[in-house]
Design a protein around this motif. Structure first.
Motif, mmCIF file in Angstrom:
data_model
loop_
_atom_site.group_PDB
_atom_site.id
_atom_site.type_symbol
_atom_site.label_atom_id
_atom_site.label_comp_id
_atom_site.label_asym_id
_atom_site.label_seq_id
_atom_site.Cartn_x
_atom_site.Cartn_y
_atom_site.Cartn_z
ATOM 1 N N THR A 1 40.379 40.210 44.997
ATOM 2 C CA THR A 1 38.931 40.222 45.220
ATOM 3 C C THR A 1 38.175 40.497 43.932
ATOM 4 O O THR A 1 37.224 39.795 43.579
ATOM 5 C CB THR A 1 38.573 41.276 46.273
ATOM 6 O OG1 THR A 1 39.230 40.966 47.501
ATOM 7 C CG2 THR A 1 37.072 41.326 46.501
ATOM 8 N N PHE A 2 38.584 41.523 43.196
ATOM 9 C CA PHE A 2 37.886 41.885 41.958
ATOM 10 C C PHE A 2 38.046 40.801 40.895
ATOM 11 O O PHE A 2 37.138 40.600 40.068
ATOM 12 C CB PHE A 2 38.388 43.225 41.441
ATOM 13 C CG PHE A 2 38.006 44.386 42.319
ATOM 14 C CD1 PHE A 2 36.896 44.321 43.146
ATOM 15 C CD2 PHE A 2 38.760 45.548 42.339
ATOM 16 C CE1 PHE A 2 36.531 45.378 43.972
ATOM 17 C CE2 PHE A 2 38.410 46.621 43.145
ATOM 18 C CZ PHE A 2 37.289 46.527 43.963
ATOM 19 N N ILE B 1 35.276 36.653 37.792
ATOM 20 C CA ILE B 1 35.087 35.246 37.415
ATOM 21 C C ILE B 1 33.701 34.772 37.824
ATOM 22 O O ILE B 1 33.017 34.050 37.080
ATOM 23 C CB ILE B 1 36.184 34.381 38.054
ATOM 24 C CG1 ILE B 1 37.541 34.700 37.436
ATOM 25 C CG2 ILE B 1 35.871 32.890 37.890
ATOM 26 C CD1 ILE B 1 38.705 33.992 38.105
ATOM 27 N N GLY B 2 33.255 35.196 38.993
ATOM 28 C CA GLY B 2 31.927 34.810 39.452
ATOM 29 C C GLY B 2 30.828 35.318 38.540
ATOM 30 O O GLY B 2 29.887 34.590 38.211
ATOM 31 N N LEU B 3 30.921 36.566 38.110
ATOM 32 C CA LEU B 3 29.906 37.116 37.212
ATOM 33 C C LEU B 3 29.860 36.352 35.888
ATOM 34 O O LEU B 3 28.785 36.045 35.357
ATOM 35 C CB LEU B 3 30.186 38.599 36.958
ATOM 36 C CG LEU B 3 29.860 39.557 38.104
ATOM 37 C CD1 LEU B 3 30.366 40.959 37.787
ATOM 38 C CD2 LEU B 3 28.361 39.591 38.373
ATOM 39 N N LEU C 1 30.121 46.736 46.245
ATOM 40 C CA LEU C 1 31.229 47.664 46.026
ATOM 41 C C LEU C 1 31.018 48.960 46.814
ATOM 42 O O LEU C 1 31.961 49.507 47.392
ATOM 43 C CB LEU C 1 31.357 47.964 44.536
ATOM 44 C CG LEU C 1 32.455 48.955 44.140
ATOM 45 C CD1 LEU C 1 33.824 48.453 44.574
ATOM 46 C CD2 LEU C 1 32.438 49.201 42.630
ATOM 47 N N ILE C 2 29.771 49.425 46.847
ATOM 48 C CA ILE C 2 29.470 50.613 47.659
ATOM 49 C C ILE C 2 29.748 50.328 49.137
ATOM 50 O O ILE C 2 30.333 51.157 49.848
ATOM 51 C CB ILE C 2 28.013 51.042 47.445
ATOM 52 C CG1 ILE C 2 27.796 51.490 45.999
ATOM 53 C CG2 ILE C 2 27.625 52.153 48.413
ATOM 54 C CD1 ILE C 2 26.360 51.793 45.656
ATOM 55 N N PHE D 1 32.536 34.865 46.704
ATOM 56 C CA PHE D 1 32.744 35.804 45.604
ATOM 57 C C PHE D 1 32.327 35.259 44.241
ATOM 58 O O PHE D 1 32.277 36.022 43.269
ATOM 59 C CB PHE D 1 34.221 36.258 45.511
ATOM 60 C CG PHE D 1 34.736 36.934 46.737
ATOM 61 C CD1 PHE D 1 34.312 38.207 47.066
ATOM 62 C CD2 PHE D 1 35.654 36.306 47.565
ATOM 63 C CE1 PHE D 1 34.806 38.853 48.195
ATOM 64 C CE2 PHE D 1 36.137 36.934 48.692
ATOM 65 C CZ PHE D 1 35.714 38.205 49.014
ATOM 66 N N ILE D 2 32.044 33.976 44.115
ATOM 67 C CA ILE D 2 31.781 33.382 42.809
ATOM 68 C C ILE D 2 30.338 32.890 42.688
ATOM 69 O O ILE D 2 29.677 33.131 41.673
ATOM 70 C CB ILE D 2 32.783 32.239 42.522
ATOM 71 C CG1 ILE D 2 34.208 32.812 42.440
ATOM 72 C CG2 ILE D 2 32.433 31.497 41.247
ATOM 73 C CD1 ILE D 2 35.279 31.792 42.174
ATOM 74 N N SER D 3 29.829 32.196 43.707
ATOM 75 C CA SER D 3 28.462 31.689 43.644
ATOM 76 C C SER D 3 27.455 32.828 43.627
ATOM 77 O O SER D 3 27.713 33.927 44.138
ATOM 78 C CB SER D 3 28.178 30.770 44.839
ATOM 79 O OG SER D 3 28.923 29.579 44.738
#
Length: 413
Positions: free
Chosen positions: A54-55, A60-62, A95-96, A378-380
């Protein structure tokens, strides 16, 4: 009578014909133990695999959001880091949410899921009030000050939590199976109608399989599932025929070489394929995409995979596919470890949501299906999407806490 002495065992000497143990065997055996759904520490390794995958996708998305959006923002005289910083804020909030949802026991999910579903329905209705925002013909957002919310993402999340609880409630199902089936069908139908009323066919195409996953992982008959798929297909055909824009998109997809296709509704799809083709094996370099410069509109949203394929090439695109496949392995392992009907239904529906949305997005970018508005999980870019998905990962981690416990520990499922 003389005792017969046993013959001495022949000493084994290394032979050329004797099979040798490969030096890579320990490496492969460790990997196989890591992928095993059982064994000591398996729950810990499953959670580590889920979080690492996931991370990695979020990171990669960021990076790709920054690369895909910085040039357009700089050309408009704005900070090239604006979109990246907003996405980073959404990831921090997600994340929270992951940490909070991972600590909530499944029994509490079952109790609060009805409130969550009603709340998501209320948000979905607000789309049709003055708070609603229309983007590219779709009315699927709520504007609260400078912040926009996409209720359909939370609708999918709450529908999974509530529907899995209803369909695995043994008390109601023993009385009459329709006590569980009818409410879920009714709630799912209302959710689909709200999404389609906002002209968001892409989200509806993901929501329908998620609902089907709820019934599949609770043991629905194949005949019933096929009947439901037929009803959904009929509804999609009606939705396409009732919209000239959608019909033209399909015609352009069927004949991409037609006159004006690359300049009209086929503009995004055509230049996305150009981007993937121009990337080659290892890409043109991070930040060096040409198609993102005035050629692919909203490159940091639904078509971010095209920018990724151009800048990182086939190797980068394959890495993303491997990460999604690894994520699927992690979810399956969690479902097998939990060994509870409610947890299994949650994991299965989550798998359909994430993997189905990823497959549809990549199929759109590569031209395998007509263009529909589906973000890459997770990427867009998108705050509602990343928060809902990270909260879903937290729920999956909560399912691991039921491993080795009794079924009564998570409710009547």
């Amino acid at each position: 009578m003389t005792a017969v002495r046993p013959l001495p065992r022949p000493t084994t000497s290394p032979s050329i014909d004797a099979p040798r143990r490969s030096r890579l065997a320990p490496v492969f055996s460790r990997q196989l133990r890591f992928l095993s759904p059982r064994g000591p520490g398996s729950a810990k390794s499953a959670s580590a695999l889920l979080l690492a995958t996931t991370f990695s996708l979020v990171a990669i998305g960021l990076i790709m959001v920054l690369s895909a959006s910085s040039f357009a923002l700089a050309a408009q005289g704005q900070s090239p880091y604006g979109t990246f910083l907003r996405q980073g804020l959404w990831c921090a909030l997600g994340l929270i949410a992951l940490l909070v949802f991972a600590r909530i026991p499944l029994r509490l999910y079952r109790r609060l899921s009805r409130v969550a579903l009603l709340g998501s329905f209320a948000l979905a209705v607000l789309v049709f009030t003055p708070l609603g925002v229309e983007v590219n013909g779709n009315r699927n957002w709520i504007a609260i000050g400078s912040m926009t919310i996409q209720p359909s993402e939370f609708l999918k999340f709450s529908l999974i939590l509530w529907g899995a609880g209803v369909l695995t409630d043994r008390v109601n199902l023993q009385r009459n199976p329709r006590h569980g089936v009818v409410p879920v069908l009714l709630a799912s139908g209302i959710a689909l109608c709200l999404v389609l009323a906002g002209r968001d066919l892409g989200t509806a195409l993901i929501l329908a399989p998620v609902v089907g996953g709820l019934f599949f992982f609770t043991g629905a008959r194949l005949r019933s599932l096929m009947l439901g798929a037929g009803v959904v297909l009929f509804a999609v055909i009606i939705a396409v025929l009732s919209s000239p824009n959608r019909l033209k998109r399909i015609l352009v997809w069927l004949d991409p070489s037609g006159a004006g296709a690359a300049e009209g509704l086929g503009y995004q799809g055509t230049h996305a394929v150009y981007a993937l083709a121009g990337g080659g094996v290892f890409g043109v370099g991070l930040g060096q995409s040409r198609q993102k410069v005035h050629w692919i509109p909203e490159a940091h949203n639904d078509f971010i995979f095209a920018v990724l394929g151009e800048e990182l090439g086939l190797a980068g695109a394959a890495l993303v596919l491997i990460l999604f496949a690894t994520l699927a392995v992690a979810i399956v392992r969690i479902a097998r470890l939990a060994d509870n009907p409610y947890a299994i239904c949650l994991c299965g529906s989550a798998l359909v949501w994430v993997l189905g949305q990823a497959v549809v997005n990549i199929a759109v970018v590569t031209g395998l299906i007509p263009v529909v508005g589906i973000p890459l999980p997770f990427i867009s870019y998108g705050g509602s999407s990343i928060i809902a998905l990270l909260a879903l990962v937290g729920v999956l981690l909560s399912c691991l806490r039921t491993a080795g416990t009794t079924r009564d520990a998570v409710g009547s499922g």
